[in-house]
Scaffold this motif. Structure first.
Motif, PDB file in Angstrom:
ATOM      1  N   THR A  51       0.826  -1.205   0.000  1.00 47.81           N
ATOM      2  CA  THR A  51       0.000   0.000   0.000  1.00 47.81           C
ATOM      3  C   THR A  51       0.857   1.249   0.000  1.00 47.81           C
ATOM      4  OG1 THR A  51      -1.748  -1.165   1.201  1.00 47.81           O
ATOM      5  CG2 THR A  51      -1.822   1.238   1.232  1.00 47.81           C
ATOM      6  N   LEU A  52       1.887   1.272   0.829  1.00 45.28           N
ATOM      7  CA  LEU A  52       2.746   2.451   0.901  1.00 45.28           C
ATOM      8  C   LEU A  52       3.564   2.635  -0.371  1.00 45.28           C
ATOM      9  CD1 LEU A  52       3.847   2.317   4.624  1.00 45.28           C
ATOM     10  CD2 LEU A  52       2.252   3.896   3.558  1.00 45.28           C
ATOM     11  N   GLU A  53       3.874   1.556  -1.031  1.00 42.99           N
ATOM     12  CA  GLU A  53       4.577   1.683  -2.323  1.00 42.99           C
ATOM     13  C   GLU A  53       3.669   2.341  -3.356  1.00 42.99           C
ATOM     14  OE1 GLU A  53       7.190   1.638  -5.462  1.00 42.99           O
ATOM     15  OE2 GLU A  53       7.555   1.524  -3.296  1.00 42.99           O
ATOM     16  N   ARG A  54       2.391   2.030  -3.318  1.00 45.98           N
ATOM     17  CA  ARG A  54       1.466   2.705  -4.241  1.00 45.98           C
ATOM     18  C   ARG A  54       1.420   4.202  -3.959  1.00 45.98           C
ATOM     19  NH1 ARG A  54      -1.610  -2.041  -3.246  1.00 45.98           N
ATOM     20  NH2 ARG A  54      -2.968  -1.002  -1.706  1.00 45.98           N
ATOM     21  N   LEU A  55       1.458   4.568  -2.676  1.00 45.98           N
ATOM     22  CA  LEU A  55       1.483   5.989  -2.333  1.00 45.98           C
ATOM     23  C   LEU A  55       2.782   6.632  -2.805  1.00 45.98           C
ATOM     24  CD1 LEU A  55       0.345   8.482  -0.904  1.00 45.98           C
ATOM     25  CD2 LEU A  55       1.287   7.593   1.242  1.00 45.98           C
ATOM     26  N   LEU A  65      -2.713   3.992   7.801  1.00 46.31           N
ATOM     27  CA  LEU A  65      -2.312   4.286   6.429  1.00 46.31           C
ATOM     28  C   LEU A  65      -2.422   3.065   5.537  1.00 46.31           C
ATOM     29  CD1 LEU A  65       0.830   6.578   6.870  1.00 46.31           C
ATOM     30  CD2 LEU A  65      -1.436   7.240   6.044  1.00 46.31           C
ATOM     31  N   ALA A  66      -2.228   1.893   6.114  1.00 44.05           N
ATOM     32  CA  ALA A  66      -2.198   0.682   5.306  1.00 44.05           C
ATOM     33  C   ALA A  66      -2.774  -0.490   6.082  1.00 44.05           C
ATOM     34  CB  ALA A  66      -0.761   0.382   4.871  1.00 44.05           C
ATOM     35  N   LEU A  70      -5.660   4.462   4.480  1.00 41.47           N
ATOM     36  CA  LEU A  70      -5.823   5.840   4.049  1.00 41.47           C
ATOM     37  C   LEU A  70      -4.788   6.241   2.998  1.00 41.47           C
ATOM     38  CD1 LEU A  70      -6.574   7.589   7.473  1.00 41.47           C
ATOM     39  CD2 LEU A  70      -8.176   6.600   5.826  1.00 41.47           C
ATOM     40  N   ALA A  71      -3.693   5.490   2.921  1.00 39.05           N
ATOM     41  CA  ALA A  71      -2.670   5.814   1.924  1.00 39.05           C
ATOM     42  C   ALA A  71      -3.182   5.665   0.502  1.00 39.05           C
ATOM     43  CB  ALA A  71      -1.435   4.937   2.125  1.00 39.05           C
ATOM     44  N   ASP A  72      -4.241   4.876   0.307  1.00 36.30           N
ATOM     45  CA  ASP A  72      -4.800   4.685  -1.030  1.00 36.30           C
ATOM     46  C   ASP A  72      -5.846   5.751  -1.358  1.00 36.30           C
ATOM     47  OD1 ASP A  72      -3.432   2.535  -2.205  1.00 36.30           O
ATOM     48  OD2 ASP A  72      -4.605   1.074  -1.070  1.00 36.30           O
ATOM     49  N   THR A  73      -5.554   7.005  -1.039  1.00 37.74           N
ATOM     50  CA  THR A  73      -6.477   8.095  -1.325  1.00 37.74           C
ATOM     51  C   THR A  73      -5.730   9.267  -1.931  1.00 37.74           C
ATOM     52  OG1 THR A  73      -6.219   9.137   0.855  1.00 37.74           O
ATOM     53  CG2 THR A  73      -7.948   7.462   0.646  1.00 37.74           C
TER      54      THR A  73
END
Length: 215
Positions: free
Chosen positions: A18-22, A174-175, A199-202
Protein backbone atom coordinates in the motif's frame (compact mmCIF):
# COMPACT_ATOMS: atom_id res chain seq x y z
CA UNK A 1 17.66 15.96 -3.57
CA UNK A 2 15.92 12.96 -2.07
CA UNK A 3 12.60 12.63 -0.30
CA UNK A 4 12.49 9.80 2.22
CA UNK A 5 9.07 8.54 3.25
CA UNK A 6 9.76 7.02 6.67
CA UNK A 7 7.15 4.38 7.48
CA UNK A 8 6.83 2.09 10.47
CA UNK A 9 6.81 -1.21 8.61
CA UNK A 10 4.79 -4.34 9.30
CA UNK A 11 5.09 -8.13 9.15
CA UNK A 12 1.99 -7.99 6.91
CA UNK A 13 3.04 -7.62 3.23
CA UNK A 14 -0.10 -5.59 2.45
CA UNK A 15 1.42 -2.71 4.45
CA UNK A 16 4.46 -2.26 2.21
CA UNK A 17 2.42 -2.78 -0.96
CA UNK A 18 0.00 0.00 0.00
CA UNK A 19 2.75 2.45 0.90
CA UNK A 20 4.58 1.68 -2.32
CA UNK A 21 1.47 2.70 -4.24
CA UNK A 22 1.48 5.99 -2.33
CA UNK A 23 5.18 6.50 -3.09
CA UNK A 24 4.46 6.00 -6.77
CA UNK A 25 1.67 8.61 -6.64
CA UNK A 26 3.88 11.31 -5.16
CA UNK A 27 7.19 10.50 -6.86
CA UNK A 28 6.33 12.23 -10.12
CA UNK A 29 5.14 15.52 -8.61
CA UNK A 30 8.13 15.61 -6.27
CA UNK A 31 10.53 15.00 -9.13
CA UNK A 32 8.86 17.80 -11.10
CA UNK A 33 9.34 20.08 -8.08
CA UNK A 34 13.10 19.40 -8.17
CA UNK A 35 12.94 17.09 -5.16
CA UNK A 36 14.69 14.32 -7.07
CA UNK A 37 13.97 10.71 -6.22
CA UNK A 38 11.53 9.50 -3.59
CA UNK A 39 12.55 6.58 -1.36
CA UNK A 40 10.36 4.50 0.94
CA UNK A 41 12.18 3.45 4.12
CA UNK A 42 10.97 1.48 7.13
CA UNK A 43 11.74 1.72 10.84
CA UNK A 44 11.32 -2.04 11.28
CA UNK A 45 10.13 -5.28 9.65
CA UNK A 46 10.50 -4.16 6.01
CA UNK A 47 13.48 -2.99 3.95
CA UNK A 48 15.28 -0.81 3.26
CA UNK A 49 15.75 0.56 6.75
CA UNK A 50 17.43 3.92 7.55
CA UNK A 51 20.87 2.48 8.26
CA UNK A 52 20.83 0.69 4.91
CA UNK A 53 20.53 3.92 2.93
CA UNK A 54 22.23 6.46 5.21
CA UNK A 55 25.69 6.37 3.68
CA UNK A 56 24.31 6.41 0.11
CA UNK A 57 22.72 9.85 0.48
CA UNK A 58 25.02 12.82 0.05
CA UNK A 59 22.64 15.47 -1.29
CA UNK A 60 19.85 17.29 0.51
CA UNK A 61 17.29 14.97 2.15
CA UNK A 62 13.73 15.62 3.29
CA UNK A 63 12.30 12.99 5.65
CA UNK A 64 8.52 12.72 5.89
CA UNK A 65 7.40 10.53 8.83
CA UNK A 66 4.48 8.43 7.60
CA UNK A 67 2.67 8.44 10.93
CA UNK A 68 -0.72 9.86 11.83
CA UNK A 69 -0.66 9.80 15.62
CA UNK A 70 2.01 10.90 18.16
CA UNK A 71 2.49 7.40 19.50
CA UNK A 72 5.72 5.75 20.64
CA UNK A 73 7.14 5.42 17.13
CA UNK A 74 6.65 9.12 16.39
CA UNK A 75 8.21 10.21 19.69
CA UNK A 76 11.08 7.74 19.98
CA UNK A 77 11.76 5.74 16.83
CA UNK A 78 11.51 8.57 14.31
CA UNK A 79 14.14 10.84 15.96
CA UNK A 80 16.52 7.89 16.06
CA UNK A 81 15.79 6.86 12.49
CA UNK A 82 16.20 10.29 10.90
CA UNK A 83 19.82 10.48 12.01
CA UNK A 84 20.74 7.69 9.61
CA UNK A 85 19.98 9.53 6.33
CA UNK A 86 22.60 12.12 7.30
CA UNK A 87 25.33 9.55 7.90
CA UNK A 88 26.82 10.19 4.47
CA UNK A 89 27.02 13.92 5.07
CA UNK A 90 23.67 14.85 3.58
CA UNK A 91 21.82 17.80 5.15
CA UNK A 92 18.51 16.47 6.47
CA UNK A 93 15.21 18.30 6.95
CA UNK A 94 12.54 16.47 8.92
CA UNK A 95 9.01 17.40 7.89
CA UNK A 96 6.10 17.18 10.32
CA UNK A 97 4.35 13.82 10.52
CA UNK A 98 0.99 13.47 8.82
CA UNK A 99 -1.14 13.87 11.93
CA UNK A 100 -3.13 16.98 12.73
CA UNK A 101 -3.91 17.93 9.14
CA UNK A 102 -7.55 18.09 7.95
CA UNK A 103 -6.52 16.32 4.76
CA UNK A 104 -6.53 13.18 6.90
CA UNK A 105 -10.27 13.60 7.38
CA UNK A 106 -10.63 14.10 3.63
CA UNK A 107 -8.78 10.79 3.20
CA UNK A 108 -11.24 9.14 5.58
CA UNK A 109 -14.10 10.60 3.53
CA UNK A 110 -12.74 8.94 0.41
CA UNK A 111 -12.67 5.42 1.84
CA UNK A 112 -16.42 4.81 2.47
CA UNK A 113 -17.32 6.43 -0.83
CA UNK A 114 -14.87 4.18 -2.68
CA UNK A 115 -16.39 1.15 -0.91
CA UNK A 116 -19.91 2.10 -2.03
CA UNK A 117 -21.28 3.43 1.26
CA UNK A 118 -23.63 6.38 1.53
CA UNK A 119 -21.33 9.44 1.67
CA UNK A 120 -23.63 10.98 4.29
CA UNK A 121 -23.37 8.03 6.69
CA UNK A 122 -21.50 9.01 9.87
CA UNK A 123 -18.06 7.53 10.49
CA UNK A 124 -16.41 5.94 13.50
CA UNK A 125 -12.67 6.47 13.09
CA UNK A 126 -10.71 3.92 15.14
CA UNK A 127 -7.03 4.24 16.05
CA UNK A 128 -4.81 1.80 17.88
CA UNK A 129 -3.96 3.86 20.90
CA UNK A 130 -2.01 3.08 24.04
CA UNK A 131 -2.18 3.66 27.75
CA UNK A 132 -0.79 7.18 27.26
CA UNK A 133 -3.92 8.21 25.35
CA UNK A 134 -1.95 10.46 22.98
CA UNK A 135 -3.08 8.75 19.80
CA UNK A 136 -6.75 9.04 20.63
CA UNK A 137 -6.42 12.62 21.82
CA UNK A 138 -4.66 13.71 18.64
CA UNK A 139 -7.48 12.41 16.45
CA UNK A 140 -10.16 13.85 18.72
CA UNK A 141 -8.43 17.24 18.59
CA UNK A 142 -8.34 17.11 14.79
CA UNK A 143 -12.02 16.22 14.58
CA UNK A 144 -12.96 18.89 17.14
CA UNK A 145 -11.16 21.49 15.00
CA UNK A 146 -12.75 20.24 11.77
CA UNK A 147 -16.05 18.62 12.80
CA UNK A 148 -17.97 16.23 10.57
CA UNK A 149 -21.64 15.60 11.28
CA UNK A 150 -22.12 12.46 13.36
CA UNK A 151 -18.48 11.39 13.30
CA UNK A 152 -16.86 9.88 16.38
CA UNK A 153 -13.36 8.68 17.17
CA UNK A 154 -12.03 6.12 19.60
CA UNK A 155 -9.09 3.82 20.13
CA UNK A 156 -8.93 0.07 20.53
CA UNK A 157 -7.35 0.72 23.92
CA UNK A 158 -10.34 2.81 25.07
CA UNK A 159 -13.53 1.72 23.25
CA UNK A 160 -16.69 3.82 23.54
CA UNK A 161 -19.94 2.01 24.25
CA UNK A 162 -22.43 2.39 21.42
CA UNK A 163 -19.99 4.26 19.20
CA UNK A 164 -20.47 1.89 16.26
CA UNK A 165 -24.25 2.31 16.16
CA UNK A 166 -25.35 3.84 12.86
CA UNK A 167 -21.76 4.44 11.77
CA UNK A 168 -19.42 2.93 9.25
CA UNK A 169 -16.14 1.90 10.87
CA UNK A 170 -12.92 3.17 9.30
CA UNK A 171 -9.46 2.27 10.65
CA UNK A 172 -7.15 5.23 11.28
CA UNK A 173 -4.28 3.46 9.52
CA UNK A 174 -2.31 4.29 6.43
CA UNK A 175 -2.20 0.68 5.31
CA UNK A 176 -3.61 -2.74 5.99
CA UNK A 177 -1.92 -4.80 8.67
CA UNK A 178 -2.32 -5.98 12.25
CA UNK A 179 -4.08 -2.86 13.55
CA UNK A 180 -6.33 -2.63 10.50
CA UNK A 181 -7.47 -6.22 11.05
CA UNK A 182 -8.16 -5.64 14.75
CA UNK A 183 -10.49 -2.78 13.81
CA UNK A 184 -12.20 -5.10 11.31
CA UNK A 185 -12.84 -7.61 14.09
CA UNK A 186 -14.29 -4.86 16.29
CA UNK A 187 -16.70 -3.86 13.54
CA UNK A 188 -17.65 -7.46 12.87
CA UNK A 189 -18.37 -8.10 16.56
CA UNK A 190 -20.61 -5.02 16.65
CA UNK A 191 -22.39 -5.93 13.41
CA UNK A 192 -21.31 -2.62 11.87
CA UNK A 193 -20.12 -1.97 8.32
CA UNK A 194 -16.34 -1.88 7.96
CA UNK A 195 -14.33 -0.10 5.28
CA UNK A 196 -11.23 -2.14 4.41
CA UNK A 197 -8.00 -0.66 3.13
CA UNK A 198 -5.65 2.08 4.22
CA UNK A 199 -5.82 5.84 4.05
CA UNK A 200 -2.67 5.81 1.92
CA UNK A 201 -4.80 4.69 -1.03
CA UNK A 202 -6.48 8.09 -1.33
CA UNK A 203 -5.86 11.28 -3.26
CA UNK A 204 -6.03 13.28 -0.02
CA UNK A 205 -3.20 11.26 1.56
CA UNK A 206 -1.03 11.86 -1.50
CA UNK A 207 -1.79 15.58 -1.28
CA UNK A 208 -0.83 15.58 2.38
CA UNK A 209 2.49 13.84 1.75
CA UNK A 210 3.26 16.38 -0.98
CA UNK A 211 2.37 19.21 1.38
CA UNK A 212 4.76 17.86 4.00
CA UNK A 213 7.56 17.12 1.55
CA UNK A 214 7.43 20.48 -0.17
CA UNK A 215 7.23 22.32 3.13
Amino acid sequence: MTTVLLAHGSPDPRHAATLERLRERVAGPLCDAAKGETRLVYIEHDHPQPLEIGTTLTDEVTVVPMLITPAFHARVDVPAAVRAPGAGGAPVRVAPALGGDPLLLDAVDERPAAAGHDPDQPVLLVAGGSRSGRAGQSIRTLLDAHPRAGWLTMTLAAPRAGATTGRVVVPATLAEGVLHDKVALLAQAAGSPFVPGGLADTAAAASLVLRRALG
